[in-house]
Write an enzyme that holds these catalytic residues in place. Structure first.
Site, short mmCIF file in Angstrom:
data_model
loop_
_atom_site.label_atom_id
_atom_site.label_comp_id
_atom_site.label_asym_id
_atom_site.label_seq_id
_atom_site.Cartn_x
_atom_site.Cartn_y
_atom_site.Cartn_z
CG ASP A 1 -1.61 -1.34 1.41
OD1 ASP A 1 -2.47 -1.65 0.59
OD2 ASP A 1 -1.23 -2.09 2.33
CG HIS B 1 -3.22 -5.16 3.36
ND1 HIS B 1 -2.77 -4.32 2.38
CD2 HIS B 1 -3.52 -6.32 2.73
CE1 HIS B 1 -2.80 -4.94 1.21
NE2 HIS B 1 -3.26 -6.16 1.40
#
Ligand SMILES: NC(=O)c1ccc[n+]([C@@H]2O[C@H](COP(=O)([O-])OP(=O)(O)OC[C@H]3O[C@@H](n4cnc5c(N)ncnc54)[C@H](O)[C@@H]3O)[C@@H](O)[C@H]2O)c1
Ligand SMILES: O=C(O)C[C@H](O)C(=O)O
Length: 269
Positions: free
Chosen positions: A97, A125
């Site tokens: 990410d 996440h």
């Protein structure tokens, strides 16, 4: 001369024997239309078994990176069932990410991705993660400039930028019908590289780590924070100013992790 040897095995005890770095990719992956927490019950039992194997067979200083989803909560289960592995040695992957956030900024500003630094991924996440550029900078020929100043479009930073990073995993699954592969592998290498060899001076990266209560995040969650690494240890970057917008987003993703923790516990019973 260094001798390399690959042991391919389906015996979990043999796989974990003496390992110093465990990258945990085994699991039941998310399919199109599923949230990562939809794969919870299948993965909780996988992570309980793998934790026990690591507990019994891994090296005492084993560093663990959990990649399989729901990554933060799988890492938490692993921590619960491998009590002799130090909590600082159990992490999950949010570097993918982080790299996606760097990529979005680099594209927007037409600068090389290596000139963008200090974005932060806070939290889970998942689609509640909070990609934050409030402290991010760009290296120009002459100076370091704040990303916010160069982008000069708060609306984009607070809406499209955030949702693009949050939804990137889902977009890849929609396009490929399977989850990200090379970018995830590359991010796992980045995570282990920086953890073991250290982050460059003045830079931080995002890692899912066991919360110590920093930034008011409930302890005993695996939450993604900005960290610096040195001599094989990570430390949460302290003292960053958190505005009201960020506070709300950071708390929202923490709430989801608390819910996941409760759900995971119920799957164990
Ligand atoms: N954190 C991240 O950034 C990130 C990025 C990409 C993928 N992922 C996740 O990583 C995981 C792996 O993704 P993938 O695309 O390689 O999936 P995959 O289905 O190709 O691989 C999963 C592997 O796990 C194995 N497995 C299943 N049950 C097991 C068990 N009980 N014990 C051990 N291994 C078992 C399967 O045999 C398979 O080889 C998925 O959970 C995916 O959602 C996370
Ligand atoms: O989104 C997924 O389930 C796969 C992976 O976690 C990703 O972010 O690409």
């Amino acid at each position: 001369m260094v001798a390399y040897c690959v042991v391919a095995t389906t015996d979990v005890a043999e796989a974990c024997k003496g390992v110093n770095i465990a990258v945990m990719v085994g699991g039941f992956p998310r399919k199109e239309g599923m949230e990562r927490k939809d794969v919870m019950s299948k993965n909780v039992s996988i992570y309980k078994a793998q934790a026990s194997a690591l507990e019994q067979h891994a090296a005492s200083d084993c560093k663990v990176l959990v990649v399989a989803n729901p990554a933060n909560t799988n890492a938490l289960i692993l921590k619960e069932f491998a009590p002799s592995i130090p909590e600082k040695n159990i992490t999950c992957l949010t570097r993918l990410d982080h790299n996606r956030a760097l990529g979005q900024i680099s594209e927007r500003l037409n600068v090389h991705v290596s000139d963008v630094k200090n974005v932060i991924i806070w939290g889970n996440h998942s689609s509640t993660q909070y990609p934050d550029v409030n402290h991010a900078t760009i290296n120009t020929n002459t100076a370091q400039k704040p990303v916010k100043e160069l982008v000069a479009d708060d609306n984009w930073l607070k809406t499209e930028f955030i949702s693009t990073v949050q939804q990137r995993g889902a977009a890849i699954i929609k396009a490929r019908k399977v989850s990200s592969a090379l970018s995830a592998a590359s991010a796992a290498c980045d995570h282990i590289h920086d953890w073991v060899l250290g982050t460059p001076k003045g830079s931080w990266v995002s890692m899912g780590v066991y919360s110590d209560g920093s930034y008011g995040i409930q302890p005993s969650l695996i939450y993604s924070f900005p960290v610096t690494c040195e001599k094989g240890d990570w430390n949460i970057v302290q003292g960053l100013k958190i505005d009201e917008f960020s506070r709300e987003k950071m708390d929202k993703t923490a709430e989801e992790l608390i819910e996941e923790k409760t759900l995971a516990k119920s799957c164990l019973n």
